[in-house]
Design a protein around this motif. Structure first.
Motif, PDB file in Angstrom:
ATOM      1  N   PHE A 101       9.640 -10.457 129.669  1.00 24.56           N
ATOM      2  CA  PHE A 101       9.979 -10.614 131.082  1.00 24.56           C
ATOM      3  C   PHE A 101       8.777 -10.271 131.954  1.00 24.56           C
ATOM      4  N   ALA A 102       7.831 -11.178 131.927  1.00 21.75           N
ATOM      5  CA  ALA A 102       6.605 -10.917 132.669  1.00 21.75           C
ATOM      6  C   ALA A 102       6.838 -11.056 134.167  1.00 21.75           C
ATOM      7  N   ASN A 103       7.771 -11.892 134.560  1.00 19.41           N
ATOM      8  CA  ASN A 103       8.027 -12.044 135.999  1.00 19.41           C
ATOM      9  C   ASN A 103       9.187 -11.145 136.403  1.00 19.41           C
ATOM     10  N   ARG A 104       9.346 -10.974 137.674  1.00 17.49           N
ATOM     11  CA  ARG A 104      10.333 -10.005 138.131  1.00 17.49           C
ATOM     12  C   ARG A 104      11.491 -10.647 138.888  1.00 17.49           C
ATOM     13  N   SER A 162      12.601  -2.739 137.200  1.00 11.31           N
ATOM     14  CA  SER A 162      13.245  -1.419 137.277  1.00 11.31           C
ATOM     15  C   SER A 162      14.720  -1.495 136.858  1.00 11.31           C
ATOM     16  N   ALA A 163      15.341  -2.685 137.043  1.00 11.10           N
ATOM     17  CA  ALA A 163      16.759  -2.824 136.665  1.00 11.10           C
ATOM     18  C   ALA A 163      16.940  -2.640 135.159  1.00 11.10           C
ATOM     19  N   LEU A 164      15.934  -3.057 134.413  1.00  7.38           N
ATOM     20  CA  LEU A 164      16.044  -3.005 132.956  1.00  7.38           C
ATOM     21  C   LEU A 164      16.011  -1.570 132.427  1.00  7.38           C
ATOM     22  N   ILE A 165      15.294  -0.707 133.167  1.00  7.84           N
ATOM     23  CA  ILE A 165      15.111   0.645 132.624  1.00  7.84           C
ATOM     24  C   ILE A 165      15.813   1.706 133.480  1.00  7.84           C
ATOM     25  N   ARG A 166      16.764   1.229 134.294  1.00  6.34           N
ATOM     26  CA  ARG A 166      17.456   2.228 135.106  1.00  6.34           C
ATOM     27  C   ARG A 166      18.393   3.044 134.217  1.00  6.34           C
ATOM     28  N   SER A 167      18.725   4.237 134.724  1.00  6.78           N
ATOM     29  CA  SER A 167      19.565   5.136 133.938  1.00  6.78           C
ATOM     30  C   SER A 167      20.896   4.450 133.613  1.00  6.78           C
ATOM     31  N   GLY A 168      21.370   4.632 132.420  1.00 11.97           N
ATOM     32  CA  GLY A 168      22.563   3.914 131.966  1.00 11.97           C
ATOM     33  C   GLY A 168      22.153   2.810 131.006  1.00 11.97           C
ATOM     34  N   ARG A 169      20.991   2.219 131.298  1.00 11.35           N
ATOM     35  CA  ARG A 169      20.458   1.248 130.326  1.00 11.35           C
ATOM     36  C   ARG A 169      19.395   1.943 129.475  1.00 11.35           C
ATOM     37  N   VAL A 170      18.553   2.723 130.137  1.00  8.36           N
ATOM     38  CA  VAL A 170      17.596   3.554 129.392  1.00  8.36           C
ATOM     39  C   VAL A 170      17.859   5.004 129.795  1.00  8.36           C
ATOM     40  N   ASP A 171      18.242   5.815 128.830  1.00  6.11           N
ATOM     41  CA  ASP A 171      18.584   7.211 129.129  1.00  6.11           C
ATOM     42  C   ASP A 171      17.474   8.169 128.733  1.00  6.11           C
ATOM     43  N   TYR A 172      16.529   7.697 127.943  1.00  4.28           N
ATOM     44  CA  TYR A 172      15.507   8.608 127.407  1.00  4.28           C
ATOM     45  C   TYR A 172      14.208   7.823 127.318  1.00  4.28           C
ATOM     46  N   LYS A 173      13.191   8.292 128.053  1.00  3.11           N
ATOM     47  CA  LYS A 173      11.897   7.593 128.005  1.00  3.11           C
ATOM     48  C   LYS A 173      10.878   8.495 127.331  1.00  3.11           C
ATOM     49  N   GLN A 174      10.069   7.932 126.487  1.00  2.00           N
ATOM     50  CA  GLN A 174       9.064   8.750 125.810  1.00  2.00           C
ATOM     51  C   GLN A 174       7.749   8.004 125.727  1.00  2.00           C
ATOM     52  N   TYR A 175       6.705   8.662 126.195  1.00  2.00           N
ATOM     53  CA  TYR A 175       5.373   8.077 126.075  1.00  2.00           C
ATOM     54  C   TYR A 175       4.822   8.399 124.689  1.00  2.00           C
ATOM     55  N   ILE A 176       4.321   7.387 124.004  1.00  2.00           N
ATOM     56  CA  ILE A 176       3.686   7.611 122.697  1.00  2.00           C
ATOM     57  C   ILE A 176       2.247   7.125 122.854  1.00  2.00           C
ATOM     58  N   GLY A 177       1.334   8.086 122.938  1.00  3.66           N
ATOM     59  CA  GLY A 177      -0.035   7.704 123.291  1.00  3.66           C
ATOM     60  C   GLY A 177      -1.036   7.858 122.163  1.00  3.66           C
ATOM     61  N   THR A 178      -2.317   7.800 122.563  1.00  4.12           N
ATOM     62  CA  THR A 178      -3.400   7.943 121.576  1.00  4.12           C
ATOM     63  C   THR A 178      -3.423   9.397 121.065  1.00  4.12           C
ATOM     64  N   CYS A 179      -4.240   9.616 120.025  1.00  8.08           N
ATOM     65  CA  CYS A 179      -4.153  10.891 119.283  1.00  8.08           C
ATOM     66  C   CYS A 179      -4.528  12.117 120.125  1.00  8.08           C
ATOM     67  N   SER A 180      -3.674  13.103 120.076  1.00  5.88           N
ATOM     68  CA  SER A 180      -4.015  14.424 120.612  1.00  5.88           C
ATOM     69  C   SER A 180      -4.774  15.174 119.506  1.00  5.88           C
ATOM     70  N   ASN A 184       4.222  -1.934 125.671  1.00  8.99           N
ATOM     71  CA  ASN A 184       2.871  -1.406 125.838  1.00  8.99           C
ATOM     72  C   ASN A 184       2.567  -1.177 127.321  1.00  8.99           C
ATOM     73  N   TYR A 185       3.354  -1.818 128.184  1.00 10.36           N
ATOM     74  CA  TYR A 185       3.075  -1.744 129.629  1.00 10.36           C
ATOM     75  C   TYR A 185       4.355  -1.431 130.387  1.00 10.36           C
ATOM     76  N   VAL A 186       4.645  -0.153 130.540  1.00 13.37           N
ATOM     77  CA  VAL A 186       5.914   0.220 131.162  1.00 13.37           C
ATOM     78  C   VAL A 186       5.967  -0.233 132.616  1.00 13.37           C
ATOM     79  N   ASP A 187       4.789  -0.277 133.272  1.00 16.45           N
ATOM     80  CA  ASP A 187       4.772  -0.635 134.700  1.00 16.45           C
ATOM     81  C   ASP A 187       5.085  -2.105 134.933  1.00 16.45           C
ATOM     82  N   ARG A 188       5.091  -2.911 133.871  1.00 20.79           N
ATOM     83  CA  ARG A 188       5.413  -4.327 134.058  1.00 20.79           C
ATOM     84  C   ARG A 188       6.920  -4.588 133.957  1.00 20.79           C
ATOM     85  N   LEU A 189       7.685  -3.563 133.633  1.00 21.83           N
ATOM     86  CA  LEU A 189       9.111  -3.798 133.414  1.00 21.83           C
ATOM     87  C   LEU A 189       9.885  -3.787 134.722  1.00 21.83           C
TER      88      LEU A 189
END
Ligand code: ADP
Length: 441
Positions: free
Chosen positions: A309-312, A356-374, A349-354
């Motif tokens: 869903f590249a477009n909004r 907001s309706a798709l990731i609103r609470s009720g559809r997404v309840d838990y968000k977790q960033y998984i990044g490069t190595c600490s 890979n790009y949370v900012d492209r999503l």
């Protein structure tokens, strides 16, 4: 007039006495006799079939269908009529392999199993139609004389064990026990097939959670959240809240999002239903149907959701050739679910492209960033791949990597350790720069 009557009488006498009529009568009685014999044979057959033949029917929607076919062709090496399927797979290391799977062809086959004659009948002629298209419906009938369920059960078990023996290359005697345990513990990948879910390959030995190295607490917290949710069904039902939970894992590619989901599924003994919305045949209606039919104890995985869903504007998507719309997906996510829990994982890979309706609470309840190595991940990966290293080696490795001030993606680190796995530790330290040079983007 009386002359005509006389002629007619004469004609009848001639006809009756001629061969022609006797032949007709003879033929008629022969056909009658053959019909009676056929009917009697049919009756006797039916009687024997019902009372003295044991039959097992397996359809191609069942897991054991292909295992059984493969076992039959392996068990009967003299089988002359078979069909072949070429199976291509990509291994974890990215190499493609192919092999041939032989199966008995359509029609009837006979073989002996432990002294019993087994008749195999494979029928591939039917199709099942639904509004989403037609799919082949096949059946396999195994039958044997006598009231003998035991022998057919044994064939099923042996076919099953042989499938596991083949997949996991373990000794046949222990295969049965092993098969049982993998069925208990294994994760099955499921993919959509028309309007329902089908197994994709055999159950896999789950990836252990400890093999996915993330920052401290990341896996533990998400696992606790899943456990809390799964154990809390009555809380949701009593309050009339849809019993579902959505997780969004985001971050750069190659950092372990998919690996973590696979490991979590294995840990709680769930299967994984993988949905690709880029499938050009997938429609909004089909998506709703599939979401409503997710098998119990399964995660639903929507990978790389940003690419879909590249477009909004909620209209048909640009990238990929999917017919699914954003509003269609939202409907499917909110649709009726059974009282069983529904756990959804989305990755991006790009949370900012999503949207907001798709990731609103009720559809997404838990968000977790998984990044490069600490630093923690660097040292844990070092220990995992070079267990012979000392505590000092571990610290030196982290320090040397950090000198470059460049982020390290875990999949690149894995590739680096694989590349130098037969080299001395000193060599590894001297070639840390390879981490950014030799890896493929
Ligand atoms: P993502 O879904 O974030 O793109 P994957 O889970 O597909 O990443 O990882 C790609 C490869 O890199 C896999 O072979 C996996 O074993 C390895 N890998 C990536 N991240 C990790 C990690 N955190 N711990 C262990 N292995 C990892």
């Amino acid at each position: 007039m009386s002359e005509k009557m006389h002629l007619l009488k004469h004609a009848i006498v001639v006809a009756v006495s001629s061969n022609y009529v006797s032949k007709v009568v003879g033929l008629a009685s022969l056909s009658l006799a053959s019909i009676v014999i056929d009917e009697t044979i049919g009756l006797i057959k039916r009687y024997f079939w019902q009372n003295y033949v044991t039959e097992l029917e397996v359809s191609n929607s069942d897991k054991c269908y292909h295992w059984l076919l493969q076992w039959i062709s392996k068990y009967n090496e003299h089988l002359l009529h078979f069909s072949v399927t070429t199976v291509c797979r990509n291994t974890e290391s990215g190499h493609a392999t192919s092999k041939f799977d032989y199966e008995p062809s359509s029609g009837e086959h006979m073989f002996k199993y432990k002294g019993h004659t087994i008749r195999v009948k494979r029928d591939r002629s039917s199709m099942i139609s639904s509004e989403y298209g037609s799919r082949p419906y096949e059946t396999l009938n195994l039958s044997t004389w006598g009231r003998n369920r035991q022998v057919l059960n044994e064939i099923l078990e042996e076919g099953w064990c042989s499938a596991f023996h083949k997949i996991y290359s373990i000794d046949f005697p222990s295969a049965r026990l092993y098969a049982m345990s993998v069925m208990e513990l294994g994760t099955t990948l499921m993919v959509p097939s028309y309007d329902t879910w089908h197994n994709f390959g055999e159950p896999r030995i789950p990836r252990s959670l400890s093999s996915v190295i993330l920052d401290e607490g990341v896996i533990e917290n998400i696992l606790k959240d899943i456990h809390d949710f799964v154990d809390d069904q009555s809380w949701y039902l009593e309050r009339g809240i849809p019993y579902r939970r959505g997780y969004l894992l985001y971050g750069p590619p190659g950092c372990g999002k998919t690996s973590m989901i696979m490991a979590l599924a294995g840990e709680i003994k769930y299967n994984l239903c993988v949905l690709s919305l880029n499938d050009s045949k997938m429609s909004d209606d089909q998506l709703v149907q599939l979401m409503g039919e997710v098998p119990s104890k399964s995660f639903v995985l929507l990978e790389d959701i940003d690419a879909m869903f590249a477009n909004r504007d909620g209209k048909t998507v640009i990238e990929g050739s999917t017919k699914v719309t954003l509003s269609g997906l939202l409907n499917a996510l909110d649709g009726v679910v059974s009282s069983e829990c529904r756990i959804l994982f989305m990755t991006t890979n790009y949370v900012d492209r999503l949207d907001s309706a798709l990731i609103r609470s009720g559809r997404v309840d838990y968000k977790q960033y998984i990044g490069t190595c600490s630093d923690h991940q660097l040292s844990q990966m070092f220990i995992r791949f070079r267990p012979e290293g000392t505590i000092d080696d571990k610290s030196r490795f982290v320090k040397d990597v950090r000198k470059y001030s460049k982020p390290v993606v875990p999949s690149h680190l894995q590739e680096f350790f694989l590349l130098h796995r037969h080299k001395e530790l000193n060599y590894v330290f001297e070639h840390i720069n390879d981490l950014w040079q030799n890896v493929q983007d």
